[in-house]
Design a protein around this motif. Structure first.
Motif, short mmCIF file in Angstrom:
data_model
loop_
_atom_site.label_atom_id
_atom_site.label_comp_id
_atom_site.label_asym_id
_atom_site.label_seq_id
_atom_site.Cartn_x
_atom_site.Cartn_y
_atom_site.Cartn_z
N UNK A 133 -19.56 7.10 7.09
CA UNK A 133 -18.57 8.15 7.37
C UNK A 133 -17.56 7.74 8.44
N UNK A 134 -17.57 6.48 8.87
CA UNK A 134 -16.60 6.03 9.86
C UNK A 134 -15.20 5.93 9.26
N UNK A 135 -14.20 6.02 10.12
CA UNK A 135 -12.82 5.83 9.70
C UNK A 135 -12.56 4.37 9.36
N UNK A 136 -11.69 4.10 8.38
CA UNK A 136 -11.32 2.70 8.10
C UNK A 136 -10.45 2.09 9.18
N UNK A 137 -9.91 2.91 10.08
CA UNK A 137 -9.11 2.44 11.21
C UNK A 137 -7.98 1.50 10.78
N UNK A 138 -7.32 1.85 9.69
CA UNK A 138 -6.16 1.08 9.26
C UNK A 138 -6.46 -0.15 8.44
N UNK A 139 -7.74 -0.45 8.18
CA UNK A 139 -8.10 -1.63 7.41
C UNK A 139 -7.92 -1.33 5.93
N UNK A 140 -7.02 -2.05 5.27
CA UNK A 140 -6.69 -1.73 3.88
C UNK A 140 -7.85 -1.95 2.92
N UNK A 141 -8.70 -2.93 3.20
CA UNK A 141 -9.86 -3.13 2.35
C UNK A 141 -10.81 -1.95 2.39
N UNK A 142 -11.06 -1.44 3.59
CA UNK A 142 -11.94 -0.28 3.73
C UNK A 142 -11.29 0.98 3.18
N UNK A 143 -9.98 1.10 3.33
CA UNK A 143 -9.29 2.25 2.73
C UNK A 143 -9.50 2.27 1.22
N UNK A 144 -9.40 1.11 0.60
CA UNK A 144 -9.59 1.02 -0.84
C UNK A 144 -11.03 1.37 -1.22
N UNK A 145 -11.99 0.91 -0.44
CA UNK A 145 -13.39 1.23 -0.72
C UNK A 145 -13.63 2.73 -0.60
N UNK A 146 -13.06 3.35 0.42
CA UNK A 146 -13.25 4.79 0.57
C UNK A 146 -12.58 5.56 -0.55
N UNK A 147 -11.47 5.06 -1.06
CA UNK A 147 -10.78 5.71 -2.16
C UNK A 147 -11.63 5.68 -3.44
N UNK A 148 -12.27 4.55 -3.71
CA UNK A 148 -12.98 4.38 -4.98
C UNK A 148 -14.47 4.66 -4.90
#
Length: 214
Positions: A133-148
């Motif tokens: 549940x942590x924020x991706x903090x601007x990391x695009x790879x983690x943003x993509x993982x949270x999206x999918x």
């Protein structure tokens, strides 16, 4: 509309938050980065470098195929799967979704997802575990993982430090993370980071970190 509903239903099982139950834990450790042919040895792909070194030095040399996806395993630790996510960093979630679903579908296990990725705000040689549940903090790879996939994973941040110039503009950052580690930096990864990650995986096998949430 039917296709959308089917996607939501099929994705719901992978959006789970990992929690303890009566099944044995299966830890999928996935590195994210960029394609090897062009970006091997770059800072943004440090997770891949660590996965490869673990495979060489820590006994994760056997291949286990689940569906069509190939994972590295160690016969002494059948509860750990190593996976080098293919494709580009910014599409990490899309590329990781199906192999993760194949692991989640193994009904005899309680699957846990652990992501290895680069982190600018940590010095080279250091690592840090972040909770589910942590924020991706601007990391695009983690943003993509949270999206999918969602936020049901532990992120292991592998420090790469920042450009020595101190500049934080987008061009400087991009050039730095896409630049290659020096021989000295690579040696430090081998000597300091890989043993820390190997030890961390053993801690996770004992139930530490993996069920922590914000």
């Amino acid at each position: 509309m039917l296709n959308l509903l089917q996607f939501v239903r099929s994705s719901s099982t992978v959006s789970r938050i990992a929690s303890a139950n009566d099944k044995p834990v299966l830890i999928m450790v996935a590195s994210i980065g960029n394609p090897e042919a062009q970006y091997h040895g770059t800072r943004h792909s440090v997770g891949h470098l660590v996965i490869q070194k673990l495979s060489q030095d820590s006994g994760y040399s056997q291949i286990k195929t689940i569906d069509k996806y190939k994972f590295k395993t160690n016969p002494d630790y059948p509860d750990v799967l190593l996976y080098q996510n293919p494709g580009f960093m910014n599409t990490s979630g899309k590329n990781l979704l199906k192999p993760w679903k194949s692991v989640v579908a193994l009904s005899q296990w309680n699957p846990v997802l652990v992501i290895l990725h680069d982190e600018l705000d940590i010095d080279l040689g250091k690592i840090r575990v972040r909770k589910q549940n942590s924020s991706p903090r601007g990391h695009n790879g983690l943003k993509s993982i949270q999206q999918h996939i969602g936020k049901g994973y532990n992120a292991v941040q592998i420090g790469i430090g920042r450009d020595p110039s101190g500049n934080k503009d987008s061009n400087t950052v991009a050039n730095y993370v896409l630049g290659k580690f020096s021989a000295e930096e690579t040696q430090r990864l081998d000597d300091d980071v890989v043993p820390k990650i190997a030890a961390l995986i053993q801690e996770m096998r004992q139930g530490k970190h993996i069920f922590d949430t914000l």
